[in-house]
Design a protein around this motif. Structure first.
Motif, PDB file in Angstrom:
ATOM      1  N   SER A  90      19.701  23.063  48.076  1.00 49.76           N
ATOM      2  CA  SER A  90      20.136  24.247  47.332  1.00 49.76           C
ATOM      3  C   SER A  90      21.374  23.993  46.491  1.00 49.76           C
ATOM      4  CB  SER A  90      20.391  25.403  48.304  1.00 49.76           C
ATOM      5  OG  SER A  90      21.405  25.047  49.241  1.00 49.76           O
ATOM      6  N   LEU A  91      22.223  23.047  46.925  1.00 49.39           N
ATOM      7  CA  LEU A  91      23.443  22.711  46.185  1.00 49.39           C
ATOM      8  C   LEU A  91      23.324  21.379  45.448  1.00 49.39           C
ATOM      9  CD1 LEU A  91      26.161  23.763  48.816  1.00 49.39           C
ATOM     10  CD2 LEU A  91      25.390  25.052  46.819  1.00 49.39           C
ATOM     11  N   GLY A  92      22.221  20.708  45.633  1.00 49.63           N
ATOM     12  CA  GLY A  92      22.022  19.424  44.959  1.00 49.63           C
ATOM     13  C   GLY A  92      22.790  18.278  45.582  1.00 49.63           C
ATOM     14  N   LEU A  93      23.218  18.424  46.852  1.00 47.24           N
ATOM     15  CA  LEU A  93      24.008  17.396  47.519  1.00 47.24           C
ATOM     16  C   LEU A  93      23.083  16.400  48.220  1.00 47.24           C
ATOM     17  CD1 LEU A  93      26.745  19.669  49.160  1.00 47.24           C
ATOM     18  CD2 LEU A  93      26.738  18.630  46.886  1.00 47.24           C
ATOM     19  N   LYS A  94      23.369  15.112  48.043  1.00 40.89           N
ATOM     20  CA  LYS A  94      22.540  14.080  48.645  1.00 40.89           C
ATOM     21  C   LYS A  94      23.408  12.926  49.119  1.00 40.89           C
ATOM     22  CE  LYS A  94      18.460  11.201  47.839  1.00 40.89           C
ATOM     23  NZ  LYS A  94      17.438  10.793  46.862  1.00 40.89           N
ATOM     24  N   GLY A  95      23.289  12.609  50.432  1.00 45.10           N
ATOM     25  CA  GLY A  95      24.072  11.529  51.017  1.00 45.10           C
ATOM     26  C   GLY A  95      25.498  11.963  51.298  1.00 45.10           C
ATOM     27  N   LEU A  96      26.110  11.378  52.325  1.00 50.34           N
ATOM     28  CA  LEU A  96      27.481  11.735  52.690  1.00 50.34           C
ATOM     29  C   LEU A  96      28.196  10.510  53.252  1.00 50.34           C
ATOM     30  CD1 LEU A  96      29.491  14.149  52.967  1.00 50.34           C
ATOM     31  CD2 LEU A  96      28.715  14.329  55.344  1.00 50.34           C
ATOM     32  N   THR A  97      29.409  10.267  52.761  1.00 47.70           N
ATOM     33  CA  THR A  97      30.227   9.158  53.240  1.00 47.70           C
ATOM     34  C   THR A  97      31.567   9.696  53.708  1.00 47.70           C
ATOM     35  OG1 THR A  97      29.193   7.602  51.697  1.00 47.70           O
ATOM     36  CG2 THR A  97      31.291   6.956  52.675  1.00 47.70           C
ATOM     37  N   HIS A  98      31.908   9.394  54.961  1.00 46.60           N
ATOM     38  CA  HIS A  98      33.197   9.812  55.522  1.00 46.60           C
ATOM     39  C   HIS A  98      34.160   8.632  55.449  1.00 46.60           C
ATOM     40  CE1 HIS A  98      35.714  10.967  59.316  1.00 46.60           C
ATOM     41  NE2 HIS A  98      36.342  11.256  58.185  1.00 46.60           N
ATOM     42  N   VAL A  99      35.294   8.852  54.796  1.00 45.24           N
ATOM     43  CA  VAL A  99      36.329   7.822  54.676  1.00 45.24           C
ATOM     44  C   VAL A  99      37.589   8.335  55.357  1.00 45.24           C
ATOM     45  CG1 VAL A  99      37.729   6.428  53.107  1.00 45.24           C
ATOM     46  CG2 VAL A  99      35.365   7.027  52.490  1.00 45.24           C
ATOM     47  N   ILE A 100      38.112   7.573  56.309  1.00 49.70           N
ATOM     48  CA  ILE A 100      39.369   7.917  56.965  1.00 49.70           C
ATOM     49  C   ILE A 100      40.392   6.837  56.631  1.00 49.70           C
ATOM     50  CG2 ILE A 100      38.568   6.810  59.113  1.00 49.70           C
ATOM     51  CD1 ILE A 100      40.395   8.805  60.604  1.00 49.70           C
ATOM     52  N   LYS A 101      41.577   7.287  56.207  1.00 54.05           N
ATOM     53  CA  LYS A 101      42.600   6.340  55.740  1.00 54.05           C
ATOM     54  C   LYS A 101      43.941   6.638  56.394  1.00 54.05           C
ATOM     55  CE  LYS A 101      44.621   6.583  51.679  1.00 54.05           C
ATOM     56  NZ  LYS A 101      44.893   6.563  50.216  1.00 54.05           N
ATOM     57  N   VAL A 159      47.519  10.651  57.739  1.00 54.41           N
ATOM     58  CA  VAL A 159      46.097  10.318  57.814  1.00 54.41           C
ATOM     59  C   VAL A 159      45.372  11.132  56.756  1.00 54.41           C
ATOM     60  CG1 VAL A 159      44.010  10.281  59.220  1.00 54.41           C
ATOM     61  CG2 VAL A 159      46.221   9.839  60.283  1.00 54.41           C
ATOM     62  N   GLU A 160      44.527  10.457  55.992  1.00 52.83           N
ATOM     63  CA  GLU A 160      43.754  11.114  54.946  1.00 52.83           C
ATOM     64  C   GLU A 160      42.271  10.982  55.254  1.00 52.83           C
ATOM     65  OE1 GLU A 160      42.848  10.150  50.315  1.00 52.83           O
ATOM     66  OE2 GLU A 160      44.978  10.313  50.858  1.00 52.83           O
ATOM     67  N   ASN A 161      41.569  12.114  55.234  1.00 53.55           N
ATOM     68  CA  ASN A 161      40.126  12.142  55.449  1.00 53.55           C
ATOM     69  C   ASN A 161      39.439  12.666  54.193  1.00 53.55           C
ATOM     70  OD1 ASN A 161      39.173  11.764  58.527  1.00 53.55           O
ATOM     71  ND2 ASN A 161      41.241  12.636  58.483  1.00 53.55           N
ATOM     72  N   SER A 162      38.314  12.091  53.858  1.00 54.81           N
ATOM     73  CA  SER A 162      37.531  12.595  52.735  1.00 54.81           C
ATOM     74  C   SER A 162      36.044  12.416  53.024  1.00 54.81           C
ATOM     75  CB  SER A 162      37.900  11.878  51.429  1.00 54.81           C
ATOM     76  OG  SER A 162      37.566  10.503  51.494  1.00 54.81           O
ATOM     77  N   PHE A 163      35.266  13.397  52.575  1.00 52.17           N
ATOM     78  CA  PHE A 163      33.807  13.346  52.666  1.00 52.17           C
ATOM     79  C   PHE A 163      33.265  13.375  51.246  1.00 52.17           C
ATOM     80  CE2 PHE A 163      35.083  14.815  56.797  1.00 52.17           C
ATOM     81  CZ  PHE A 163      34.145  14.283  57.679  1.00 52.17           C
ATOM     82  N   ASN A 164      32.565  12.322  50.886  1.00 58.38           N
ATOM     83  CA  ASN A 164      32.082  12.158  49.522  1.00 58.38           C
ATOM     84  C   ASN A 164      30.560  12.172  49.491  1.00 58.38           C
ATOM     85  OD1 ASN A 164      34.839  11.453  48.355  1.00 58.38           O
ATOM     86  ND2 ASN A 164      34.598   9.832  49.874  1.00 58.38           N
ATOM     87  N   THR A 165      30.015  12.855  48.493  1.00 58.87           N
ATOM     88  CA  THR A 165      28.572  12.946  48.335  1.00 58.87           C
ATOM     89  C   THR A 165      28.241  12.736  46.860  1.00 58.87           C
ATOM     90  OG1 THR A 165      26.646  14.347  48.753  1.00 58.87           O
ATOM     91  CG2 THR A 165      28.658  15.450  48.046  1.00 58.87           C
ATOM     92  N   SER A 166      27.031  13.073  46.476  1.00 59.02           N
ATOM     93  CA  SER A 166      26.645  12.958  45.070  1.00 59.02           C
ATOM     94  C   SER A 166      25.867  14.197  44.657  1.00 59.02           C
ATOM     95  CB  SER A 166      25.798  11.710  44.824  1.00 59.02           C
ATOM     96  OG  SER A 166      24.565  11.781  45.531  1.00 59.02           O
ATOM     97  N   ILE A 167      26.069  14.630  43.409  1.00 59.93           N
ATOM     98  CA  ILE A 167      25.345  15.749  42.810  1.00 59.93           C
ATOM     99  C   ILE A 167      24.658  15.231  41.549  1.00 59.93           C
ATOM    100  CG2 ILE A 167      25.507  18.042  41.790  1.00 59.93           C
ATOM    101  CD1 ILE A 167      27.934  18.593  43.449  1.00 59.93           C
ATOM    102  N   ASP A 168      23.339  15.246  41.559  1.00 60.38           N
ATOM    103  CA  ASP A 168      22.558  14.742  40.422  1.00 60.38           C
ATOM    104  C   ASP A 168      22.955  13.308  40.079  1.00 60.38           C
ATOM    105  OD1 ASP A 168      21.349  17.248  40.260  1.00 60.38           O
ATOM    106  OD2 ASP A 168      22.885  17.996  38.890  1.00 60.38           O
ATOM    107  N   GLY A 169      23.227  12.520  41.105  1.00 58.81           N
ATOM    108  CA  GLY A 169      23.567  11.111  40.904  1.00 58.81           C
ATOM    109  C   GLY A 169      25.009  10.837  40.576  1.00 58.81           C
ATOM    110  N   ASN A 170      25.835  11.879  40.442  1.00 58.99           N
ATOM    111  CA  ASN A 170      27.251  11.702  40.143  1.00 58.99           C
ATOM    112  C   ASN A 170      28.089  11.924  41.396  1.00 58.99           C
ATOM    113  OD1 ASN A 170      26.821  11.328  37.303  1.00 58.99           O
ATOM    114  ND2 ASN A 170      26.502  13.536  37.118  1.00 58.99           N
ATOM    115  N   ALA A 171      29.122  11.108  41.578  1.00 58.59           N
ATOM    116  CA  ALA A 171      29.978  11.190  42.766  1.00 58.59           C
ATOM    117  C   ALA A 171      30.702  12.530  42.824  1.00 58.59           C
ATOM    118  CB  ALA A 171      30.978  10.044  42.770  1.00 58.59           C
ATOM    119  N   HIS A 172      30.808  13.076  44.028  1.00 58.03           N
ATOM    120  CA  HIS A 172      31.465  14.373  44.209  1.00 58.03           C
ATOM    121  C   HIS A 172      32.148  14.387  45.578  1.00 58.03           C
ATOM    122  CE1 HIS A 172      32.226  18.674  43.986  1.00 58.03           C
ATOM    123  NE2 HIS A 172      31.684  18.815  45.184  1.00 58.03           N
ATOM    124  N   ARG A 173      33.452  14.746  45.610  1.00 60.82           N
ATOM    125  CA  ARG A 173      34.174  14.844  46.873  1.00 60.82           C
ATOM    126  C   ARG A 173      34.060  16.271  47.384  1.00 60.82           C
ATOM    127  NH1 ARG A 173      40.380  13.215  46.959  1.00 60.82           N
ATOM    128  NH2 ARG A 173      40.596  15.276  45.984  1.00 60.82           N
TER     129      ARG A 173
END
Length: 340
Positions: A90-101, A159-173
């Motif tokens: 419904s939001l066009g989100l595909k795949g998810l990557t969790h980065v902890i720094k 500590v920095e956390n981020s969850f990154n995905t993609s919308i229509d093939g473009n990177a989106h945090r």
């Protein structure tokens, strides 16, 4: 009134801040850094720099020269995990990557001398207060309070956390959270060994909608001694319309008044040339609108021209102002300008 300030040091401080005599100031700051990646996961960036500030023709002082030496290091490691099965159609989100720094920053400065009688214009002081409650920059080039240069040793841990995905093939945090605290081994601009605990959060489920929440609260030994909460959202229901709504609360600051405010801002692009913007700020405690801004902008070639009407209500004193802006968006054949 300054005569009502009982503390003689504070009174002298504000007298310097409000100095109305002419003087000259020259400042030059330089910093060098080099990034190293160790074992493909540890990032280290040592930094070194120096600065000079000279004050000339200061009434009662004459000239004053101060030199600053700076050394620091940034270090962090990044760990990540990818979730291939994550999918929100419904939001066009595909795949998810969790980065902890986890990261840390060490900053040390040493000043040759400091004459407290020179005018204080660009200052940073937790003791007497500043125009901002944002965390102090530990990078020499990012520290704007050049009149507050001093000798300090500060250690920032976070500590920095981020969850990154993609919308229509473009990177989106989609989610980001940064949490950190400072330890002041030596810091004349801080009231305690530990700063407030800062928490910066943003959540963007889509490109059109985003939320944020920034907080700072006292921790060990009461930290900086005050609390601040800022939350808001940004919504773009149409390609030409954007709306921002925010809430801010400040309590127990050493010099600034307690405040609760709500801000609303809208931007509307009428066509390729013209756009308008409005901004209102509502004071909840005093039940009034301290500031109103109404702007119109025109794009002419490589230039953006704007006119803004300001309406202020400073608790009984009303002010009206007009501002004009000219911004060069790109270089090249920027002139002549067509006004209509």
């Amino acid at each position: 009134k300054l005569s009502q300030v009982a503390d003689p040091e504070a009174r002298a401080y504000y007298e310097r801040l409000l100095n109305d005599h002419t003087y000259a100031r020259i400042n030059s700051t330089h910093e060098f850094s080099r990034h190293f990646n160790i074992l493909k996961f540890l990032n280290i960036t040592p930094k070194a720099g120096a600065g000079y500030t000279g004050y000339y023709d200061v009434e009662g002082v004459g000239a004053n020269n101060r030199f600053l030496g700076y050394a620091g290091v940034d270090a962090n490691i990044k760990l990540h995990r990818h979730y291939e099965s994550f999918n929100v159609e419904s939001l066009g989100l595909k795949g998810l990557t969790h980065v902890i720094k986890p990261y840390t920053t060490l900053s040390h400065c040493n000043i040759s001398s400091s004459n407290v009688m020179v005018p204080q214009v660009d200052i940073w002081s937790d003791e007497f207060g500043t125009a901002t409650s944002n965390p102090m920059s530990l990078d020499l080039m990012g520290f704007s309070g050049i009149d507050s240069w001093g000798t300090w040793s500060i250690w920032r841990m976070g500590v920095e956390n981020s969850f990154n995905t993609s919308i229509d093939g473009n990177a989106h945090r989609i989610f980001w959270w940064n949490c950190f605290i400072d330890y002041n081994a030596e810091n004349p601009m801080a009231a305690d060994r530990f700063s407030n605990l800062y928490s910066l959060i943003s959540f963007s489920p889509s490109r059109e909608l985003s939320f944020y929440c920034n907080t700072q609260t006292p921790t060990f030994n009461n930290g900086d001694g005050y609390r601040e909460y800022t939350c808001g959202l940004s919504w773009q229901p149409l390609a030409a319309l954007e709306t921002r709504l925010s809430y801010r609360s400040l309590k127990e600051h050493p010099i600034r008044r307690d405040a609760e405010q709500v801000s609303l801002q809208t931007n509307l692009r009428i066509n390729e040339k013209y756009s308008v913007a409005c901004k209102w700020r509502w004071d909840i405690e005093h039940k009034r609108v301290p500031t109103q801004e109404y702007s119109i902008f025109k794009k002419s070639g490589a230039w953006y021209m704007g006119a803004t009407l300001f309406l202020r209500n400073n608790g009984g004193k009303r002010e009206t102002g007009i501002g004009l802006s000219f911004t060069l968006a790109e270089t090249g054949s920027a002139l002549p300008i067509s006004l209509f």
